[in-house]
Structures are given as C-alpha cells and as structure tokens.
Write a protein that holds these residues in place. Structure first.
Motif, mmCIF file in Angstrom:
data_model
loop_
_atom_site.group_PDB
_atom_site.id
_atom_site.type_symbol
_atom_site.label_atom_id
_atom_site.label_comp_id
_atom_site.label_asym_id
_atom_site.label_seq_id
_atom_site.Cartn_x
_atom_site.Cartn_y
_atom_site.Cartn_z
ATOM 1 N N PRO A 33 28.625 110.961 -57.233
ATOM 2 C CA PRO A 33 27.875 111.070 -57.982
ATOM 3 C C PRO A 33 27.710 111.934 -59.402
ATOM 4 C CG PRO A 33 27.256 113.230 -56.265
ATOM 5 C CD PRO A 33 29.215 112.310 -56.253
ATOM 6 N N GLY A 34 28.536 112.152 -59.962
ATOM 7 C CA GLY A 34 28.688 113.166 -61.598
ATOM 8 C C GLY A 34 28.214 114.505 -61.488
ATOM 9 N N ILE A 35 28.093 115.220 -60.003
ATOM 10 C CA ILE A 35 27.348 116.884 -60.380
ATOM 11 C C ILE A 35 28.552 117.529 -60.154
ATOM 12 C CG2 ILE A 35 25.145 115.550 -59.447
ATOM 13 C CD1 ILE A 35 26.405 116.602 -56.330
ATOM 14 N N SER A 36 28.679 118.647 -60.539
ATOM 15 C CA SER A 36 29.432 119.710 -60.178
ATOM 16 C C SER A 36 29.202 120.716 -58.600
ATOM 17 C CB SER A 36 28.922 121.203 -61.002
ATOM 18 O OG SER A 36 27.678 121.485 -60.658
ATOM 19 N N VAL A 37 30.767 121.323 -58.425
ATOM 20 C CA VAL A 37 30.972 121.444 -57.243
ATOM 21 C C VAL A 37 30.403 122.037 -57.240
ATOM 22 C CG1 VAL A 37 32.815 122.630 -55.482
ATOM 23 C CG2 VAL A 37 33.417 121.108 -56.975
ATOM 24 N N ALA A 38 29.551 123.372 -57.930
ATOM 25 C CA ALA A 38 28.874 124.142 -58.056
ATOM 26 C C ALA A 38 27.457 123.744 -57.587
ATOM 27 C CB ALA A 38 28.724 124.808 -59.368
ATOM 28 N N THR A 39 27.065 122.679 -58.362
ATOM 29 C CA THR A 39 26.193 122.288 -57.195
ATOM 30 C C THR A 39 25.929 122.077 -56.392
ATOM 31 O OG1 THR A 39 25.561 121.481 -59.255
ATOM 32 C CG2 THR A 39 23.945 120.260 -57.926
ATOM 33 N N ILE A 40 26.958 121.352 -55.483
ATOM 34 C CA ILE A 40 26.987 120.819 -54.229
ATOM 35 C C ILE A 40 26.760 122.133 -53.082
ATOM 36 C CG2 ILE A 40 28.412 119.654 -52.677
ATOM 37 C CD1 ILE A 40 29.849 118.153 -54.303
ATOM 38 N N ARG A 41 27.988 122.837 -53.139
ATOM 39 C CA ARG A 41 27.348 124.621 -52.825
ATOM 40 C C ARG A 41 26.256 124.924 -52.900
ATOM 41 N NH1 ARG A 41 32.969 125.605 -55.379
ATOM 42 N NH2 ARG A 41 34.441 125.160 -53.147
ATOM 43 N N TYR A 42 25.292 124.639 -54.160
ATOM 44 C CA TYR A 42 23.791 125.184 -54.061
ATOM 45 C C TYR A 42 22.992 124.512 -53.346
ATOM 46 C CZ TYR A 42 19.165 125.603 -55.814
ATOM 47 O OH TYR A 42 17.945 126.119 -56.375
ATOM 48 N N TYR A 43 23.166 123.146 -53.669
ATOM 49 C CA TYR A 43 22.476 122.103 -51.996
ATOM 50 C C TYR A 43 22.581 122.406 -51.163
ATOM 51 C CZ TYR A 43 21.222 118.447 -56.101
ATOM 52 O OH TYR A 43 20.987 118.577 -57.121
ATOM 53 N N GLU A 44 23.928 122.494 -50.660
ATOM 54 C CA GLU A 44 24.673 123.260 -49.017
ATOM 55 C C GLU A 44 23.899 124.584 -48.610
ATOM 56 O OE1 GLU A 44 28.193 123.906 -46.237
ATOM 57 O OE2 GLU A 44 28.227 124.716 -48.361
ATOM 58 N N LYS A 45 23.693 125.570 -49.596
ATOM 59 C CA LYS A 45 22.986 126.449 -49.549
ATOM 60 C C LYS A 45 21.568 126.432 -49.487
ATOM 61 C CE LYS A 45 21.955 130.911 -51.882
ATOM 62 N NZ LYS A 45 21.674 131.626 -53.408
ATOM 63 N N GLU A 46 20.928 125.278 -49.592
ATOM 64 C CA GLU A 46 18.916 125.196 -49.901
ATOM 65 C C GLU A 46 18.911 124.272 -48.978
ATOM 66 O OE1 GLU A 46 17.356 125.975 -51.823
ATOM 67 O OE2 GLU A 46 18.363 128.093 -52.057
ATOM 68 N N GLY A 47 19.876 124.040 -48.263
ATOM 69 C CA GLY A 47 19.584 123.171 -47.062
ATOM 70 C C GLY A 47 19.712 121.774 -46.737
ATOM 71 N N LEU A 48 20.403 120.842 -48.154
ATOM 72 C CA LEU A 48 19.736 119.327 -48.851
ATOM 73 C C LEU A 48 21.181 119.212 -48.105
ATOM 74 C CD1 LEU A 48 18.629 120.650 -52.527
ATOM 75 C CD2 LEU A 48 17.255 119.622 -50.107
ATOM 76 N N VAL A 49 22.257 119.757 -48.310
ATOM 77 C CA VAL A 49 23.393 118.381 -47.785
ATOM 78 C C VAL A 49 24.183 120.197 -46.711
ATOM 79 C CG1 VAL A 49 26.279 117.290 -48.149
ATOM 80 C CG2 VAL A 49 23.177 117.270 -50.065
ATOM 81 N N PRO A 50 23.861 119.337 -45.258
ATOM 82 C CA PRO A 50 24.974 120.794 -44.613
ATOM 83 C C PRO A 50 26.294 119.930 -43.948
ATOM 84 C CG PRO A 50 23.898 118.857 -43.175
ATOM 85 C CD PRO A 50 23.253 118.939 -44.755
ATOM 86 N N LEU A 51 27.741 120.717 -44.564
ATOM 87 C CA LEU A 51 28.321 120.923 -45.410
ATOM 88 C C LEU A 51 28.711 121.253 -43.673
ATOM 89 C CD1 LEU A 51 29.951 120.630 -48.736
ATOM 90 C CD2 LEU A 51 28.509 118.110 -47.241
ATOM 91 N N SER A 52 29.652 120.959 -42.469
ATOM 92 C CA SER A 52 30.438 121.729 -41.857
ATOM 93 C C SER A 52 31.644 121.974 -41.860
ATOM 94 C CB SER A 52 29.566 121.979 -40.259
ATOM 95 O OG SER A 52 29.062 120.769 -40.056
ATOM 96 N N VAL A 53 32.140 120.483 -42.098
ATOM 97 C CA VAL A 53 33.151 120.022 -41.267
ATOM 98 C C VAL A 53 34.576 120.946 -42.077
ATOM 99 C CG1 VAL A 53 35.031 118.265 -41.375
ATOM 100 C CG2 VAL A 53 32.341 118.283 -40.895
ATOM 101 N N ARG A 54 35.689 121.770 -41.878
ATOM 102 C CA ARG A 54 36.317 121.973 -42.796
ATOM 103 C C ARG A 54 38.194 120.845 -42.581
ATOM 104 N NH1 ARG A 54 35.554 126.084 -46.296
ATOM 105 N NH2 ARG A 54 33.475 127.333 -46.146
ATOM 106 N N SER A 55 38.832 120.412 -43.385
ATOM 107 C CA SER A 55 40.302 120.161 -43.056
ATOM 108 C C SER A 55 40.754 121.426 -42.544
ATOM 109 C CB SER A 55 40.543 119.925 -44.704
ATOM 110 O OG SER A 55 41.194 120.807 -45.107
#
Length: 135
Positions: A33-55
């Motif tokens: 979507p053309g955003i930064s990794v920091a933005t994804i981490r921020y969205y995750e912290k805010e509960g907008l995108v729940p990323l719980s899976v790790r490789s």
C-alpha cells in the motif's frame, strides 16, 4: 453431463484459501500500500491491524487480509477518520446487507463532517453563504 459449478466453486474456494494463506514479511507488506514499516507497527499498536504471526526466524508476517486492511486504513486517515471510525468499519462484515447499511451511514456522516470542516476553512470567521455543497 453435470454443471461446471462444482469445479468452478472448487477453483474459487481454492484461490480464496490460497489468498488467505499468502504471507509477507512486514517490509514486503509495507510496500504493497506504499506505507512505512513504522506505520504498520503504529497501526498494530493502535489495534487497527492485529499482526500476531511470526516466521520461524522471528520475522513479523502479514497476511493478504492484513495488507487489504492496510490499504483500507490509508484512505480513512486521508479523510481524517479517527482510529475508532476506521476500526468500526474494518469490523463490519460487508457480505451482510445490514452491515453494508451501517457502513454507508457511517461514511455519509463522516462525509458531512468533512464538508462542514471544508466550509469552515473556506469561510473563516463566518458562516458560508448557503449550505455546504457536495464534493
């Protein structure tokens, strides 16, 4: 001869399952979507995108559905929606008519809010002549 629906349905379900199983490392997901990794981490912290899976090597992974959510959040923020507004829209099941109606009502209300703000910006210190015009 039988109908081709069974085979078509199997192919569609298979593609849906394949799509749901796609996983991207967080950097790859950010590029979509053309955003930064920091933005994804921020969205995750805010509960907008729940990323719980790790490789296996501890990379944070995003599913195709997560990338879809990221693509949706970006225009929400561009329209000055709050995180709560975006979160409530993301929680809706748009396959259900009632929830589509809820989404439409929420978007209409937000559009009215944006139009009112634009009218105030265009006419600072006073009321605009006439009602706010649709964009």
């Amino acid at each position: 001869g039988g109908s081709g629906w069974g085979k078509t349905r199997w192919l569609l379900e298979g593609r849906a399952m394949e799509w749901e199983m796609l996983q991207y490392r967080i950097g790859e997901a950010a590029e979509r979507p053309g955003i930064s990794v920091a933005t994804i981490r921020y969205y995750e912290k805010e509960g907008l995108v729940p990323l719980s899976v790790r490789s296996d090597n501890s990379y944070r992974l995003c599913s195709a559905a997560d990338v879809h959510r990221l693509r949706f959040i970006r225009p929400c923020h561009a329209m000055d929606m709050s995180h709560e507004e975006a979160r409530s829209l993301l929680s809706l099941d748009l396959r259900r008519k009632e929830e589509c109606d809820i989404a439409c009502e929420a978007l209409d209300a937000h559009l009215q809010y944006v139009q009112t703000r634009l009218a105030r910006i265009a006419h600072p210190g006073g009321e605009p002549s006439g009602a706010a015009q649709p964009l």
